[in-house]
Enzyme design. Structure first.
Site, PDB file in Angstrom:
ATOM      1  N   CYS A  58       0.834  -1.185   0.000  1.00 23.87           N
ATOM      2  CA  CYS A  58       0.000   0.000   0.000  1.00 23.87           C
ATOM      3  C   CYS A  58       0.876   1.245   0.000  1.00 23.87           C
ATOM      4  O   CYS A  58       2.096   1.178  -0.099  1.00 23.87           O
ATOM      5  CB  CYS A  58      -0.902   0.020   1.239  1.00 23.87           C
ATOM      6  SG  CYS A  58      -1.829  -1.506   1.517  1.00 23.87           S
ATOM      7  N   ASP A  66      -3.486  -9.182   8.264  1.00 26.05           N
ATOM      8  CA  ASP A  66      -2.292  -9.081   9.090  1.00 26.05           C
ATOM      9  C   ASP A  66      -2.212  -7.721   9.783  1.00 26.05           C
ATOM     10  O   ASP A  66      -1.537  -7.570  10.797  1.00 26.05           O
ATOM     11  CB  ASP A  66      -1.027  -9.359   8.276  1.00 26.05           C
ATOM     12  CG  ASP A  66      -0.952  -8.581   6.974  1.00 26.05           C
ATOM     13  OD1 ASP A  66      -1.931  -7.899   6.621  1.00 26.05           O
ATOM     14  OD2 ASP A  66       0.091  -8.668   6.294  1.00 26.05           O
ATOM     15  N   SER A  77      10.157 -12.152  -6.886  1.00 28.22           N
ATOM     16  CA  SER A  77      11.359 -11.775  -7.628  1.00 28.22           C
ATOM     17  C   SER A  77      12.569 -12.498  -7.044  1.00 28.22           C
ATOM     18  O   SER A  77      12.637 -12.743  -5.834  1.00 28.22           O
ATOM     19  CB  SER A  77      11.576 -10.256  -7.554  1.00 28.22           C
ATOM     20  OG  SER A  77      12.888  -9.899  -7.944  1.00 28.22           O
TER      21      SER A  77
END
Length: 609
Positions: free
Chosen positions: A2, A104, A378
């Protein structure tokens, strides 16, 4: 993932928080959170928080932020993911805590209510957050150990401003856009602005692995809860491990980190190149997907460049071969010089701080977003973890050869002053600095990694800005501090690469370049738990290799990938910039080409506003 913002007027003499400023800071991060936004402002006007949401865990409105505790005492804005939140949630439930969501974020609220800042070492993930404690009339600010998630702070005029991006703080209109000489000098040295600086004079990063407490007394000192250098130093001090060095232990460690990084309520894809890092992660992710659900298919995404098509540097064919072998749903984007020219303005606008890197992540993230992907893994961090950069070999070798000549450094400075103007006409200007910067691991690292050398800065920044920037940067001192507690030269380079290159450039670029397309990028090889598990064997001469990592893959990788020589992921910036019309890519007054020319173009963009 975010975008978060907070404004706290801690000084009673400071003006109340402006709703217009808070909303402007939050809205500047709209690309980071396309799934929703929220703003909270305290009734007394002294504290406000903003949030842009990219919904990954608990997609319902119960996961919206800013999030408040049931009793209204705590308010939280949080960017990132806590990968062990399910285990922490189970502990809370066993202790009688009632949770209203599956997020979370709420786990963080309850952990703080029970343990305060002592919860921080228990968090496994990438995170940056600000938490307002009404009872204590203060705010806890924290950032994950590796500094995967960015968080910036400006303390000015009795008011603290926080945001996930430097440009977001500037968008609020209360902080002047003044270029920091140390930030500019550091960018020209490294190709990225080194922490603890930013490119803006009044804005600083929250230190990684640290928390800050802010109350009516102002911003308190940072308190470290995790340090990469400490982990490596403690590993060096331990007795050599036994079975921990075996292939089974390596496989278990990699399987564990990938499993944690796959926790999400949306599908998780993998960025795939021809490198061992991404192919290994794709194998573990594909195997985990099949184990979780019969017929499950993982998405993989590759970017390539038309200038490289048909050359050994084109990774697309081998990436496609890996995708076929692993049974993934593969997506491929090929980028042309015309694409880059058309995208240049938007790319530079998305770039939060000057950087010479990030173009590849920008394009592969775009490809993923266009395929409807919201989260991707990644292979970033594999070179730092397994020591496969040339610097792991070259830097210790140079320091060992020239170390006995350390007493000649004053003479080396004189030689450099005489030789540099001549040598730069024929070869790299770095050769002039061998005796000045080649006699220790930390100095040799600067010589190996620097884009521009310190004596070249006045030609670009001007004498005064270069002098002030270099002095405040204290680059040599900071580099020595990074390796101060480490004995082995290989381990010293590992610490330097993980902090000065990976943290300051690769992780930061991964953040802005992926978030520009509303994509969350996760890095399983940059994980505090993984490093803690592997550090005792990585600091030994018989450390596992990246080949051992790849051979541990649960789904076998194609032989051409296993046998492919190590090579960096190449982006044809030099060819693209050279092909542009004069003035498009670099200023006519700037003679440098390639990466150095690109650096000057990027810095000029920031300087011009």
């Amino acid at each position: 993932m975010c975008g978060i913002a907070a404004v706290f007027a801690y000084d009673p003499a400071a003006s109340r928080v402006s709703e217009v400023e808070l909303e402007a800071i939050t809205d500047a991060m709209a690309a980071r959170g396309p799934d929703g936004q929220g703003v909270w402002r305290h009734p007394d006007g002294r504290i406000g928080m903003g949030h842009r949401r990219l919904a990954i865990i608990d997609l319902s409105d119960a996961g919206r932020q800013p999030m408040a505790s049931a009793d209204g005492r705590l308010h939280l804005v949080f960017n990132g993911e806590i990968y062990n939140h399910q285990d922490l949630r189970a502990e809370l439930i066993d202790a009688g805590v009632v949770l209203r969501s599956r997020s979370d974020t709420e786990v963080l609220l309850h952990l703080y209510a029970r343990h305060g800042a002592a919860m921080l070492p228990r968090l496994r993930g990438m995170f940056a957050f600000a938490l307002w404690d009404e009872a204590r009339q203060g705010m806890l600010v924290a950032r994950d150990g590796h500094g995967i998630k960015p968080l910036y702070l400006c303390d000015r005029g009795g008011t603290v401003r926080l945001a996930s991006q430097v440009k977001a703080i500037l968008a609020g209109g209360a902080v002047p856009r003044r270029i920091h000489p140390a930030g500019a000098a550091g960018f020209l040295l490294w190709g990225a602005v080194p922490e603890p600086f930013t490119i803006v004079r009044d804005i600083v990063p929250v230190p990684p692995g640290s928390s800050l407490w802010i109350d009516r007394s102002g911003v308190g000192p940072p308190r470290r809860f995790w340090s990469l250098e400490t982990v490596l130093a403690e590993a060096e001090a331990e007795r050599p491990p036994g079975d921990a060095a075996g292939p089974g232990a390596l496989r278990e460690a990699l399987e564990d980190t990938v499993r944690h990084h796959l926790v999400a309520d949306v599908p998780v894809a993998v960025f795939l190149s021809a490198g061992l890092d991404s192919c290994t992660l794709a194998s573990y992710a594909a195997a985990a997907g099949r184990a979780a659900a019969a017929g499950a298919v993982v998405d993989t995404v590759t970017v390539s460049f038309d200038r490289l098509e048909g050359t050994p540097a084109d990774e697309a064919p081998l990436a496609a071969e890996a995708a076929r072998a692993l049974g993934t749903r593969h997506h491929h984007l090929r980028v042309s010089a015309n694409d880059f020219a058309g995208d240049l303005e938007g790319l530079l606008r998305a770039m939060d701080q000057p950087s010479t890197d990030g173009v590849n992540v920008y394009y592969v993230s775009r490809a993923a977003a266009r395929a409807g992907i919201k989260v991707a893994l990644s292979g970033l961090g594999g070179d730092e973890l397994f020591g496969t950069y040339p610097s792991f070999r070259d830097v210790p070798r140079l320091a060992a050869r020239l170390g006995p000549l350390a007493g000649l450094r004053p003479a080396g400075i004189g030689f450099r002053r005489l030789a540099a103007p001549l040598l730069r006409r024929f070869t790299s200007p770095k050769y002039a600095g061998l005796l000045e910067y080649g006699t220790s691991v930390s100095d040799a690292y600067l010589l190996r990694r620097a884009l521009y050398m310190p004596w070249e800065l006045p030609d670009i920044l001007g004498p005064e800005a270069a002098r002030d920037g270099w002095a405040e940067l204290e680059a040599r001192t900071a580099l020595r501090r990074t390796v101060a507690g480490l004995r082995d030269p290989w381990v010293q380079v590992a610490a330097l690469e993980a902090t000065w290159y990976m943290r300051n450039q690769l992780l930061r670029d991964a953040d802005w370049a992926s978030m520009a397309h509303g994509l969350e990028l996760r890095v399983p090889l940059v994980d505090t738990a993984l490093l803690g598990r592997l550090a005792p064997v990585l600091v030994r001469p018989a450390r596992p290799s990246k080949r051992a990592m790849a051979e541990s893959a649960p789904l076998p990788l194609p032989r051409p990938i296993l046998d492919r020589p190590k090579s960096g992921f190449f982006v044809p910036l030099h060819d693209w910039l050279r092909g542009m019309r004069p003035g498009e890519a670099t200023d006519r007054r700037q003679p440098d080409r390639g990466l150095r020319g690109w650096a000057r173009r990027v810095l000029a963009e920031w300087s011009d506003g």
